[in-house]
Design a protein around this motif. Structure first.
Motif, PDB file in Angstrom:
ATOM      1  N   ARG A 188       0.829  -1.206   0.000  1.00  6.17           N
ATOM      2  CA  ARG A 188       0.000   0.000   0.000  1.00  6.17           C
ATOM      3  C   ARG A 188       0.866   1.260   0.000  1.00  6.17           C
ATOM      4  O   ARG A 188       0.612   2.210  -0.737  1.00  6.17           O
ATOM      5  N   VAL A 189       1.913   1.248   0.838  1.00  7.89           N
ATOM      6  CA  VAL A 189       2.838   2.388   0.879  1.00  7.89           C
ATOM      7  C   VAL A 189       3.556   2.529  -0.457  1.00  7.89           C
ATOM      8  O   VAL A 189       3.724   3.633  -0.985  1.00  7.89           O
ATOM      9  N   GLN A 190       3.971   1.393  -1.024  1.00  9.20           N
ATOM     10  CA  GLN A 190       4.675   1.421  -2.305  1.00  9.20           C
ATOM     11  C   GLN A 190       3.776   1.977  -3.403  1.00  9.20           C
ATOM     12  O   GLN A 190       4.226   2.790  -4.229  1.00  9.20           O
ATOM     13  N   GLU A 191       2.511   1.578  -3.419  1.00  9.81           N
ATOM     14  CA  GLU A 191       1.596   2.079  -4.442  1.00  9.81           C
ATOM     15  C   GLU A 191       1.371   3.587  -4.306  1.00  9.81           C
ATOM     16  O   GLU A 191       1.239   4.298  -5.297  1.00  9.81           O
ATOM     17  N   GLN A 192       1.332   4.057  -3.054  1.00 11.43           N
ATOM     18  CA  GLN A 192       1.178   5.491  -2.838  1.00 11.43           C
ATOM     19  C   GLN A 192       2.396   6.239  -3.362  1.00 11.43           C
ATOM     20  O   GLN A 192       2.271   7.309  -3.985  1.00 11.43           O
ATOM     21  N   THR A 193       3.582   5.676  -3.131  1.00  6.72           N
ATOM     22  CA  THR A 193       4.811   6.288  -3.629  1.00  6.72           C
ATOM     23  C   THR A 193       4.824   6.313  -5.160  1.00  6.72           C
ATOM     24  O   THR A 193       5.220   7.304  -5.782  1.00  6.72           O
ATOM     25  N   ILE A 194       4.387   5.205  -5.786  1.00  4.50           N
ATOM     26  CA  ILE A 194       4.308   5.145  -7.248  1.00  4.50           C
ATOM     27  C   ILE A 194       3.380   6.219  -7.781  1.00  4.50           C
ATOM     28  O   ILE A 194       3.710   6.933  -8.735  1.00  4.50           O
ATOM     29  N   ALA A 195       2.206   6.353  -7.173  1.00  5.62           N
ATOM     30  CA  ALA A 195       1.232   7.340  -7.630  1.00  5.62           C
ATOM     31  C   ALA A 195       1.807   8.753  -7.553  1.00  5.62           C
ATOM     32  O   ALA A 195       1.619   9.571  -8.466  1.00  5.62           O
ATOM     33  N   GLN A 196       2.520   9.035  -6.475  1.00  4.57           N
ATOM     34  CA  GLN A 196       3.111  10.369  -6.311  1.00  4.57           C
ATOM     35  C   GLN A 196       4.193  10.617  -7.349  1.00  4.57           C
ATOM     36  O   GLN A 196       4.282  11.706  -7.931  1.00  4.57           O
ATOM     37  N   GLU A 197       5.031   9.602  -7.609  1.00  9.93           N
ATOM     38  CA  GLU A 197       6.107   9.758  -8.591  1.00  9.93           C
ATOM     39  C   GLU A 197       5.537   9.940 -10.000  1.00  9.93           C
ATOM     40  O   GLU A 197       5.994  10.801 -10.761  1.00  9.93           O
ATOM     41  N   LEU A 198       4.527   9.147 -10.353  1.00 13.52           N
ATOM     42  CA  LEU A 198       3.937   9.264 -11.686  1.00 13.52           C
ATOM     43  C   LEU A 198       3.265  10.614 -11.866  1.00 13.52           C
ATOM     44  O   LEU A 198       3.339  11.224 -12.942  1.00 13.52           O
ATOM     45  N   ALA A 199       2.593  11.088 -10.837  1.00 12.69           N
ATOM     46  CA  ALA A 199       1.918  12.388 -10.932  1.00 12.69           C
ATOM     47  C   ALA A 199       2.923  13.510 -11.171  1.00 12.69           C
ATOM     48  O   ALA A 199       2.626  14.492 -11.860  1.00 12.69           O
ATOM     49  N   ALA A 200       4.135  13.350 -10.636  1.00 13.34           N
ATOM     50  CA  ALA A 200       5.150  14.400 -10.755  1.00 13.34           C
ATOM     51  C   ALA A 200       5.964  14.313 -12.037  1.00 13.34           C
ATOM     52  O   ALA A 200       6.479  15.340 -12.510  1.00 13.34           O
ATOM     53  N   THR A 201       6.067  13.116 -12.635  1.00 12.76           N
ATOM     54  CA  THR A 201       7.028  12.966 -13.730  1.00 12.76           C
ATOM     55  C   THR A 201       6.477  12.389 -15.029  1.00 12.76           C
ATOM     56  O   THR A 201       7.163  12.455 -16.056  1.00 12.76           O
TER      57      THR A 201
END
Length: 433
Positions: free
Chosen positions: A243-256
């Motif tokens: 769950r934490v990893q998916e949240q990190t992925i979502a944040q990275e994709l939104a930024a880049t």
């Protein structure tokens, strides 16, 4: 065929007969699903105790909130008894005033990988029926023991955190949600639900066949209660990490990362973590599963030109330092006959409710070699132009929607709808009690 209770497996005993799933416990399980469940849902019903219990529980719960249930009964046709069992299940649902529909699979043939092929065919039929009914929530009857079996199998295969998290309470596909509200409940309690309604169920002998892939896992889980608990505890911790990893992925994709309606992605900068890159590759390729991280080691120190699993990674050209992640034209699906809700290349959904495109004999496929006609248009590189979905009548190019080319109105529209969105609802583990 239906098996008398005194011949059924020993999963439940008289000492456990009081163990039932109450309406309130089921309602609590449904309340944990976010966003809330729709007013009309579908339930996949095999005729076994688990799925039949789910249909009964879901129907009662939906009626209490003014909603409704559509039970979808799949006849796989792999055994002579399957047609009778499916009809028997329909009749049992009818006695409970549950709307039900029969889905027949006619193309399955026994042979290698029959279990995985049958599973894929069932899901295709179930999801197709939901689309035809405008239903977005499909309930599945996986329970506590199923979850433990899944974890055991993935553990034996050396799965990482994403796999060891097990089955999620909710999984979002492009236009449907798969819900598993029974993951916290054991099989015995579900059989007792069916008994409480005065019903019986069918038993599929293939579930106990030595040739079945899950048989060994089932034997381990049923034989060793402490190991089952350990597997589920491991899954819980893996789920929290996932769950934490998916949240990190979502944040990275939104930024880049920008996802374009033409079906490609634009990455700002040269670096993208392996988990985020895997999510992008799955979305752009249309595959159901993300590539294993071992396949992504060439990108550990930054993106570089490469072809991988039907995807091309290449510099953006006019945008120095940026990168394109594009579907590989050579790996794209052949053209398909135009049909409402048809899916081309596992990414582009046809919307043709009037049947105009199908009546005209149109097909949908890649622009391909005709890309050379439009290289100066919109500045898109050839690698993208070749992959664009295009309408044709025979060999004649009719329309290229993403380029605004409309030589003749196809009478239908298309939208990007990959099987595996890059991000979605965060992984929702079941509460195991």
């Amino acid at each position: 065929m239906a098996v008398p209770e005194n011949q059924q497996s020993g999963l439940e005993t008289e000492s456990r007969y009081h163990d039932r799933v109450t309406p309130s416990a089921f309602a609590e399980a449904m309340a944990r699903i976010v966003p809330p469940v729709s007013q009309r849902v579908a339930v996949a019903v095999s005729g076994g105790s688990d799925s039949l219990a789910l249909a009964l529980l879901a129907a009662r719960w939906q009626r209490s909130r003014g909603g409704s249930v559509l039970a979808l009964v799949v006849d796989h046709g792999l055994r002579p008894e399957s047609a009778f069992e499916a009809q028997l299940t329909l009749e049992r649902l009818k006695t409970q005033k549950i709307e039900a529909r029969l889905l027949r699979l006619t193309t399955l043939q026994r042979g290698s990988a029959i279990a995985s092929r049958a599973r894929a065919a069932r899901y295709d039929a179930l999801i197709g029926a939901c689309r035809n009914e405008g239903i977005i929530d499909l309930l599945l009857g996986h329970h506590r023991q199923d979850q433990a079996e899944t974890i055991w199998i993935r553990q034996q295969a050396g799965s990482a955190v994403m796999g060891l998290a097990g089955m999620a309470l909710l999984r979002e596909a492009a236009d449907i949600r798969l819900l598993r509200p029974l993951l916290a409940f054991n099989k015995a309690s579900l059989r007792n639900v069916v008994r409480d309604y005065g019903l019986d169920w069918v038993e599929d002998p293939s579930n106990h066949s030595p040739a079945a892939g899950r048989t060994q896992a089932r034997e381990v889980v049923e034989r060793d209660g402490p190991q089952q608990d350990q597997l589920l505890e491991m899954a819980h911790h893996a789920a929290m990490t996932r769950r934490v990893q998916e949240q990190t992925i979502a944040q990275e994709l939104a930024a880049t990362v920008s996802f374009l309606p033409e079906g490609y992605a634009l990455v700002s900068g040269n670096t993208l973590s392996c988990p985020s890159l895997a999510a992008v590759l799955a979305a752009v390729s249309g595959r159901n599963y993300r590539p294993r991280h071992a396949r992504l080691t060439p990108f550990q120190h930054g993106l570089r030109p490469m072809t991988l699993e039907g995807i091309r990674v290449l510099p953006a050209g006019r945008l120095p330092g940026d990168w394109l992640i594009v579907r590989e034209h050579a790996a794209q699906q052949a053209p398909i006959v135009a049909k409402d809700r048809g899916l081309w290349d596992q990414r582009f959904r046809i919307h043709d409710p009037s049947g105009d495109a199908e009546a005209k004999g149109l097909s949908l496929g890649a622009l391909g070699k005709d890309a050379k006609l439009f290289r100066s248009r919109d500045g898109l590189p050839s690698a993208i132009l070749q992959t664009l979905p295009s309408w044709r009548h025979g060999e004649k190019l009719i329309a290229v929607p993403h380029l605004g080319i409309l030589r003749s109105d196809p009478g239908a529209t298309i939208c990007l709808s990959p099987a595996q969105p890059a991000t979605g609802a965060l992984f929702q583990p079941a509460i195991m009690g």
